[in-house]
Design a protein around this motif. Structure first.
Motif, PDB file in Angstrom:
ATOM      1  N   LEU A  79      45.752 -13.345   3.484  1.00  0.00           N
ATOM      2  CA  LEU A  79      45.030 -12.911   2.287  1.00  0.00           C
ATOM      3  C   LEU A  79      44.751 -11.415   2.394  1.00  0.00           C
ATOM      4  CD1 LEU A  79      43.323 -13.380  -0.305  1.00  0.00           C
ATOM      5  CD2 LEU A  79      41.417 -13.979   1.226  1.00  0.00           C
ATOM      6  N   VAL A  80      45.169 -10.653   1.389  1.00  0.00           N
ATOM      7  CA  VAL A  80      44.922  -9.214   1.362  1.00  0.00           C
ATOM      8  C   VAL A  80      44.441  -8.812  -0.018  1.00  0.00           C
ATOM      9  CG1 VAL A  80      46.606  -8.669   3.162  1.00  0.00           C
ATOM     10  CG2 VAL A  80      47.302  -8.664   0.757  1.00  0.00           C
ATOM     11  N   GLN A  81      43.859  -7.615  -0.095  1.00  0.00           N
ATOM     12  CA  GLN A  81      43.414  -7.099  -1.384  1.00  0.00           C
ATOM     13  C   GLN A  81      44.531  -6.298  -2.045  1.00  0.00           C
ATOM     14  OE1 GLN A  81      39.776  -4.910  -0.813  1.00  0.00           O
ATOM     15  NE2 GLN A  81      38.574  -6.774  -0.537  1.00  0.00           N
ATOM     16  N   PRO A  82      44.482  -6.149  -3.357  1.00  0.00           N
ATOM     17  CA  PRO A  82      45.490  -5.327  -4.047  1.00  0.00           C
ATOM     18  C   PRO A  82      45.575  -3.927  -3.445  1.00  0.00           C
ATOM     19  CG  PRO A  82      44.208  -6.559  -5.634  1.00  0.00           C
ATOM     20  CD  PRO A  82      43.547  -6.775  -4.303  1.00  0.00           C
ATOM     21  N   GLY A  83      46.807  -3.449  -3.278  1.00  0.00           N
ATOM     22  CA  GLY A  83      47.034  -2.136  -2.701  1.00  0.00           C
ATOM     23  C   GLY A  83      47.223  -2.137  -1.194  1.00  0.00           C
TER      24      GLY A  83
END
Length: 120
Positions: A11-15
């Motif tokens: 899971l990662v954040q946008p960008g």
């Protein structure tokens, strides 16, 4: 035969960035091309990035300039470097290997898949 094992999803954040790895074992010298496919929720599996043994690559238009596929000699496989991730990149990512073994039909092998989720 060839066996594939993926790793590196999450899971990662946008960008943000993420790197997927695919380790191959078995008759690795029979592999002609390897690549990454993905299946977004509720959609068909699609090609993301493919590389030939000679190093020729092909990318899905929406990932060009953001994703890089390359051979990983240490893993006898390939990796997919994903930068500037977007929510629409969310999917289960699958490693694929295509090749030929003498006296056998061409094969098409898949890994078990790894989940990539891009969300804030």
């Amino acid at each position: 035969q060839v066996h594939l094992v993926e790793s590196g999803g999450g899971l990662v954040q946008p960008g943000e960035s993420l790197r997927l790895s695919c380790a191959a074992s078995g008759s690795i010298f029979s592999i002609n091309t390897m690549g990454w496919y993905r299946q977004p929720p509720g959609k068909q599996r699609e090609s993301v990035a493919v590389i030939t043994r000679g190093g020729v690559t092909n990318y899905k238009d929406s990932v060009k300039g953001r994703f890089t596929v390359a051979w990983d000699n240490a893993e006898n496989g390939v990796y997919l470097q994903m930068n500037s991730l977007k929510p629409e990149d969310t999917a289960v990512y699958y490693c694929n290997a295509k090749g030929t073994i003498p006296a056998s039909p061409p094969y098409d092998r898949w890994g078990q898949g790894t989940q990539v989720t891009v969300s804030s």
